[in-house]
Design a protein around this motif. Structure first.
Motif, PDB file in Angstrom:
ATOM      1  N   GLU A 177     -43.502 -27.909  -8.641  1.00 18.06           N
ATOM      2  CA  GLU A 177     -42.260 -28.579  -7.817  1.00 18.06           C
ATOM      3  C   GLU A 177     -41.673 -29.744  -8.755  1.00 18.06           C
ATOM      4  O   GLU A 177     -40.505 -29.746  -8.543  1.00 18.06           O
ATOM      5  CB  GLU A 177     -42.743 -29.132  -6.567  1.00 18.06           C
TER       6      GLU A 177
ATOM      7  N   ASP B 284     -48.507 -20.673   0.417  1.00 21.25           N
ATOM      8  CA  ASP B 284     -48.150 -21.378   1.624  1.00 21.25           C
ATOM      9  C   ASP B 284     -49.665 -21.749   2.479  1.00 21.25           C
ATOM     10  O   ASP B 284     -49.529 -22.363   3.432  1.00 21.25           O
ATOM     11  CB  ASP B 284     -47.483 -20.597   2.689  1.00 21.25           C
TER      12      ASP B 284
ATOM     13  N   ASP C 259     -49.120 -25.579   3.460  1.00 20.88           N
ATOM     14  CA  ASP C 259     -48.556 -25.990   4.352  1.00 20.88           C
ATOM     15  C   ASP C 259     -49.126 -25.459   6.104  1.00 20.88           C
ATOM     16  O   ASP C 259     -48.932 -26.277   6.895  1.00 20.88           O
ATOM     17  CB  ASP C 259     -46.991 -25.161   4.282  1.00 20.88           C
TER      18      ASP C 259
ATOM     19  N   LYS D 259     -51.834 -28.154   7.072  1.00 21.01           N
ATOM     20  CA  LYS D 259     -51.209 -29.189   7.627  1.00 21.01           C
ATOM     21  C   LYS D 259     -50.632 -28.838   8.966  1.00 21.01           C
ATOM     22  O   LYS D 259     -50.886 -29.736  10.116  1.00 21.01           O
ATOM     23  CB  LYS D 259     -49.905 -29.755   6.538  1.00 21.01           C
ATOM     24  N   SER D 260     -50.281 -27.811   9.183  1.00 24.05           N
ATOM     25  CA  SER D 260     -49.646 -27.132  10.428  1.00 24.05           C
ATOM     26  C   SER D 260     -50.783 -27.394  11.517  1.00 24.05           C
ATOM     27  O   SER D 260     -50.623 -27.742  12.621  1.00 24.05           O
ATOM     28  CB  SER D 260     -48.827 -25.855  10.421  1.00 24.05           C
TER      29      SER D 260
ATOM     30  N   GLU E 122     -38.007 -22.513   0.360  1.00 26.59           N
ATOM     31  CA  GLU E 122     -36.998 -23.639  -0.289  1.00 26.59           C
ATOM     32  C   GLU E 122     -36.065 -23.125  -1.015  1.00 26.59           C
ATOM     33  O   GLU E 122     -34.846 -23.501  -1.054  1.00 26.59           O
ATOM     34  CB  GLU E 122     -38.099 -24.431  -1.177  1.00 26.59           C
TER      35      GLU E 122
END
Length: 420
Positions: A166, A270, A273, A276-277, A413
């Motif tokens: 990133e 993923d 992510d 975190k969700s 993204e």
């Protein structure tokens, strides 16, 4: 403490690139002493350089008459490539070299491979120059040219992890004004053929076609910290990613540490992510490389009208191959425009088809000019159209727009950027 009378040995712990002076190497002297204007040698690469300047930071760089045991300072040799001053390497005196390197040195090994392609093909030279300049400051960055039938010319880039990916991509886009497409991250697999030949695969297109004895994939040890109310959701997520639980400890009444061993390929895309969700943002993840493991991995090929499209191929676990095939064929059916003939989209493992979708042909109404009349006339026109479609299917090639490749291959993204 080290031995001041022994041959010089200094550990490199950092190196930075200075536009005017070249690479500035920061070292800690363990044995012996280093003096200015003597010739030194890097023990891993055997490269030799003249020590143009040696000094300490106090706090500005200040030249000195040398560095002794236990002292920390900097070296300047005029070298322009930071890859020649690797972190963890041992510096010694060329005239009186040490026999053994300092322990603990290992090359930075890329863990995640992703393809970077410019949205505009004319930006390829700009991307190449930008990566070369970034490598001056980042010795862990590894790249090699790659060509995709779908996306044109680009680079297969190796990163230490997703954060490294990133940051590098953001720098390329901000500092060099590039619009980039990044394909979903891959990891490196070790494929052993039946004749004992070992092939390292970083891209599905490199996957060998012969008989395979075993495939090894990189593994990681992951530590997850989260409130205890989310333990069930975390365990369900890790088990769905082929994880093996290593242990669980309660750090307090409502805080738990869960340890899992997971395939790297399952967490690079993923996983964080979703974690975190599932933990409403309270979960944290830490992981480190933990060797390799034999796994039942297969290459899933996507075929359009019987022709294999390398860009859509993927290496996945056999249990998830069917789901990937169904997902990709369904996605392509929506993205590829209808042709003059029916186009089958197939997912296959080797010669076995595991999923299929069809794009229906655009059909011209050949009966529009027939107002009543004999049914044999209509049937004759329909048969003539049918024969024409069959002939077209034999010689016709499927036109796949670049937008379809971008939408199917890129991360979410990148997709948002492509739409803008």
């Amino acid at each position: 403490m080290g031995d001041p009378n022994a041959p010089a040995r200094a550990m490199i712990f950092d190196s930075v690139y200075d536009t005017y002076r070249g690479v500035v190497t920061y070292v800690r002297v363990v044995d012996g002493m280093l003096h200015p204007r003597e010739r030194i040698q890097m023990m891993s690469t055997r490269a030799t350089h003249e020590l143009l300047e040696i000094g300490v930071s106090s706090p500005e760089p200040t030249p000195s008459k040398g560095l002794g045991v236990g002292e920390v300072g900097y070296l300047i040799t005029g070298v322009k490539d930071v890859r020649l001053s690797k972190v963890g390497d041992t510096v010694t005196n060329l005239a009186k070299p040490a026999t053994a390197s300092l322990p603990g040195y290992a090359d930075a090994k890329p863990m995640v491979f992703s393809g970077l392609y410019p949205l505009d093909g004319t930006d390829y030279p700009v991307l190449r120059d930008a990566l070369e300049k970034l490598m001056l400051n980042d010795a862990a960055l590894v790249y090699e040219p790659e060509t995709s039938a779908a996306l044109g010319f680009g680079f297969r880039v190796g990163f230490l992890g997703l954060l490294h990916l990133e940051i590098t991509r953001e720098r390329l886009e901000r500092e060099y004004k590039l619009d980039l497409i990044s394909t979903a991250p891959n990891v490196e697999y070790e494929v052993t053929l039946e004749d004992k030949k070992v092939v390292h695969v970083t891209n599905p297109s490199e996957y060998p076609t012969g008989k395979i004895a075993e495939v090894r994939e990189p593994m990681v040890s992951a530590t997850i910290l989260a409130p205890n109310e989310f333990v069930g959701a975390i365990m369900e997520l890790c088990q769905s990613r082929r994880g093996v639980m290593g242990g669980m400890d309660y750090l307090s009444e409502d805080r738990v540490e869960i340890r899992y061993r997971l395939p790297l390929a399952e967490i690079v895309f993923d996983f964080f992510d979703i974690l975190k969700s599932k933990t409403r943002g309270y979960g944290s993840l830490d992981w480190k490389a933990d060797g390799e493991q034999v796994a039942d991995l297969v290459k899933v090929d996507i075929m359009l009208q019987g022709e294999q499209v390398d860009a859509f191929s993927a290496i996945t676990h056999r249990d998830k191959a069917y789901a990937y095939g169904v997902m990709m064929t369904g996605k392509l059916r929506e993205l590829i425009p209808r042709q003059q003939f029916e186009v089958p989209i197939q997912a296959a493992i080797g010669s076995r088809i595991i999923a299929r979708e069809s794009i229906r042909a655009i059909r011209k109404d050949v009966l529009a000019k027939c107002y009543g009349g004999d049914i044999t006339r209509k049937r004759k026109l329909l048969e003539k159209q049918k024969e024409g479609k069959k002939r077209m299917k034999m010689v016709g090639r499927v036109e796949v727009p670049q937008e379809a490749f971008i939408a199917a291959l890129t991360t979410d993204e990148s997709k948002d950027k492509a739409k803008k």
